[in-house]
Design an enzyme around this catalytic site. Structure first.
Site, PDB file in Angstrom:
ATOM      1  N   GLU A   1      22.775  27.127 -30.142  1.00 44.10           N
ATOM      2  CA  GLU A   1      23.836  26.920 -29.165  1.00 44.10           C
ATOM      3  C   GLU A   1      25.207  26.944 -29.836  1.00 44.10           C
ATOM      4  OE1 GLU A   1      23.707  26.447 -25.570  1.00 44.10           O
ATOM      5  OE2 GLU A   1      21.948  27.596 -26.183  1.00 44.10           O
ATOM      6  N   GLN A   2      25.303  26.349 -31.026  1.00 45.74           N
ATOM      7  CA  GLN A   2      26.576  26.383 -31.744  1.00 45.74           C
ATOM      8  C   GLN A   2      26.947  27.822 -32.105  1.00 45.74           C
ATOM      9  OE1 GLN A   2      26.256  23.670 -35.086  1.00 45.74           O
ATOM     10  NE2 GLN A   2      27.152  22.004 -33.882  1.00 45.74           N
TER      11      GLN A   2
ATOM     12  N   ILE B   1      22.760  25.643 -38.098  1.00 45.73           N
ATOM     13  CA  ILE B   1      21.313  25.625 -37.821  1.00 45.73           C
ATOM     14  C   ILE B   1      21.086  25.412 -36.319  1.00 45.73           C
ATOM     15  CG2 ILE B   1      20.422  25.058 -40.106  1.00 45.73           C
ATOM     16  CD1 ILE B   1      21.182  22.352 -37.551  1.00 45.73           C
ATOM     17  N   SER B   2      22.113  25.633 -35.515  1.00 53.25           N
ATOM     18  CA  SER B   2      22.017  25.457 -34.066  1.00 53.25           C
ATOM     19  C   SER B   2      22.278  26.778 -33.346  1.00 53.25           C
ATOM     20  CB  SER B   2      23.026  24.402 -33.589  1.00 53.25           C
ATOM     21  OG  SER B   2      23.183  24.454 -32.188  1.00 53.25           O
TER      22      SER B   2
ATOM     23  N   CYS C   1      28.333   3.725 -32.917  1.00 57.32           N
ATOM     24  CA  CYS C   1      28.954   4.363 -34.077  1.00 57.32           C
ATOM     25  C   CYS C   1      30.406   3.909 -34.219  1.00 57.32           C
ATOM     26  CB  CYS C   1      28.874   5.875 -33.950  1.00 57.32           C
ATOM     27  SG  CYS C   1      27.198   6.527 -34.177  1.00 57.32           S
TER      28      CYS C   1
ATOM     29  N   LEU D   1      33.580  30.063 -47.287  1.00 58.61           N
ATOM     30  CA  LEU D   1      32.259  29.749 -46.746  1.00 58.61           C
ATOM     31  C   LEU D   1      32.308  28.348 -46.149  1.00 58.61           C
ATOM     32  CD1 LEU D   1      29.228  30.371 -46.338  1.00 58.61           C
ATOM     33  CD2 LEU D   1      28.823  29.275 -48.563  1.00 58.61           C
TER      34      LEU D   1
END
Length: 401
Positions: free
Chosen positions: A218-219, A215-216, A371, A189
């Site tokens: 598009e992904q 949770i996307s 970043c 998983l």
């Protein structure tokens, strides 16, 4: 002309020819804000309008008010609006964070608001979980395809023996598989599967059967396309709603979206979904300090409702459910990964500019370089944590030995 705190002080000193006496001196609020900012930046070897590539070049002096009143949101938004520029934003941020200026420039009231929100609200509840997917990961597969390497891995590469971004991402994915002790027909998983980079490699090279959660939309769409010929099932689902039992668990670059109020729920869910003696590899960005909330600009524009954990917070969340077998920190590799993404983004911009405006370009460039600077300063780390399922006393009694 370079602006330093000393020069501003000299200009407004009682002995200055233009100021007969101190009481008659009038300093406007913009100048006060400029003096304050110059004084802070001096601590990090940064000079307003200086000659170094990390020195910010000011185009609109109202930026000083904006920084003073809005903190990191004011800094980021004023850059997006073209009020200032810097040749090496990444090095500017490295120096600022090494000198801990982020604690000064965040903006007191903005920081307090985010701190209170993290403490009083569950900003990563099931209801809010899909917000980051809609805001960030659904930005456009064209953007990510241009910026990332062919694996479409949107997490830190492993550069120990790599000479390119693609080699670094393959090395990272194989490293995770090795830590999982992955073998043929293992059921795995993946919590937060992205565009299917791990699922595709683990199924192709190791013969594993992968269930990926995202949770996307598009992904999921792209991951389905890439893995349609493999034993891979991609679900648009929050981890809290998933049921099943797996040999191995993996989470690469997703724990940053869980939030402190959900760490126990996350670990308890992982424990519930794993077979006895299973292995869980958790790959996550980490902070050098335990606190609540996140950078306000990052929260508003990049990762809505995000929360970067410290190693102490990760360990405390794991303890009731897992035994920590290994912790591997290669945070400096994220600096190199982010700068490689930025190079790809720059090269692809002529093509992307037909779909995205200049403000988006400045926002995205600022995000990647900021970043990179955070990892370069070691304010952020990258942890791979190997976990073994902790059995309850009764389970241990029943297990054959």
């Amino acid at each position: 002309m370079a602006v330093t705190a000393d020069r501003i002080t000299r200009e407004f000193s009682p002995n200055s020819p233009s100021t007969p006496n101190h009481r008659e001196m009038v300093i406007d609020s913009t100048r006060k804000a400029e003096y304050w900012l110059a004084k802070q930046l001096d601590k990090a070897g940064i000079t307003l309008n200086g000659s170094n590539p990390w020195d910010p070049q000011i185009h609109n002096r109202q930026v000083f008010h904006r920084v003073l009143s809005e903190g990191s949101i004011g800094i980021g938004e004023s850059y997006m609006d073209g009020w200032w520029d810097c040749e090496q934003v990444d090095e500017l941020m490295t120096r600022a964070m090494t000198a801990q200026l982020d604690e000064t420039l965040t903006g007191r009231w903005t920081f307090i608001k985010h701190w209170l929100a993290a403490r009083l609200m569950n900003r990563q509840s099931i209801k809010r979980a899909f917000q980051v997917g809609e805001q960030h990961y659904d930005a456009g597969n064209d953007l990510y395809t241009a910026m990332l390497d062919p694996t479409m891995a949107y997490s830190c590469g492993y550069w120990q023996e790599a000479n390119s971004l693609h080699e670094a991402q393959l090395a990272k994915l194989n490293l995770v598989c090795q830590k999982l002790q992955l073998k043929q027909d293992d059921s795995v998983l993946e919590i937060g599967c992205g565009w299917g980079s791990f699922a595709e490699l683990a199924a192709t090279r190791y013969g594993a059967k992968i269930t990926g959660l995202t949770i996307s939309k598009e992904q999921k769409r792209l991951a389905d396309e890439r893995c349609n010929h493999l034993p891979v099932d991609i679900l648009l689902q929050d981890y809290r709603h998933h049921d099943g039992l797996y040999d191995k668990l993996v989470s690469i670059g997703m724990f940053e979206h869980v939030g402190q109020k959900n760490y126990d729920t996350y670990m308890r869910s992982a424990h519930r979904l794993m077979k006895d003696e299973g292995i869980f590899v958790l790959h996550t960005i980490g902070k050098d300090k335990s606190d609540l909330g996140t950078d306000p600009w990052i929260d508003k524009y990049i990762f809505r409702n995000g929360a970067i954990p410290s190693l102490r917070q990760i360990s405390a969340a794991c303890e009731p459910y897992f035994v920590v077998e290994d912790v591997h920190n290669f945070g400096q590799d994220y600096d190199r990964t982010l700068m490689a993404w930025h190079d790809n983004f720059e090269r692809a911009w002529p093509m992307l500019s037909t779909a995205y405006d200049n403000r988006f370009y400045r926002m995205w460039s600022y995000y990647l370089k900021c970043c990179a600077g955070s990892f370069r300063s070691r304010s952020l780390q990258l942890y791979q944590v190997v976990l073994r399922k902790r059995l309850t006393p009764m389970d241990r009694y029943k297990s054959p030995r």
